[in-house]
Design a protein around this motif. Structure first.
Motif: not given
Length: 78
Positions: A52, A55-56, A58-60, A62, A67-68, A70
């Motif tokens: 978890q 994943q957090s 990776v989402r943060l 940019k 743009s996001p 990974e």
């Protein structure tokens, strides 16, 4: 009253304590099995929390244009 949810660090410390006790081999088989069961549950819970957290992160992340993007975590093999 509901029990306070333990932190990742508390669970990891307990898991390390269980491993140490099992490695010493000084406890009865039934107690070893109980500790092993607790340890496997803790290992799964810690693994889930780490997933978890990854994943957090990776989402943060940019890219330069905002743009996001990974990106692999440091220290992981791909």
């Amino acid at each position: 009253m509901a029990a306070k949810k333990k932190t990742f660090e508390e669970d990891l410390a307990r898991l390390e304590e269980i491993v140490s006790q099992l490695e010493r081999g000084e406890i009865a088989l039934d107690d070893s099995m109980t500790l092993f069961e607790e340890g496997t549950k803790l290992a799964a819970a810690c693994g889930k929390r780490l997933d978890q957290a990854e994943q957090s992160v990776v989402r943060l992340m940019k890219s330069a244009d905002g743009s996001p993007e990974e990106l692999p975590m440091e220290g992981t093999a791909e």
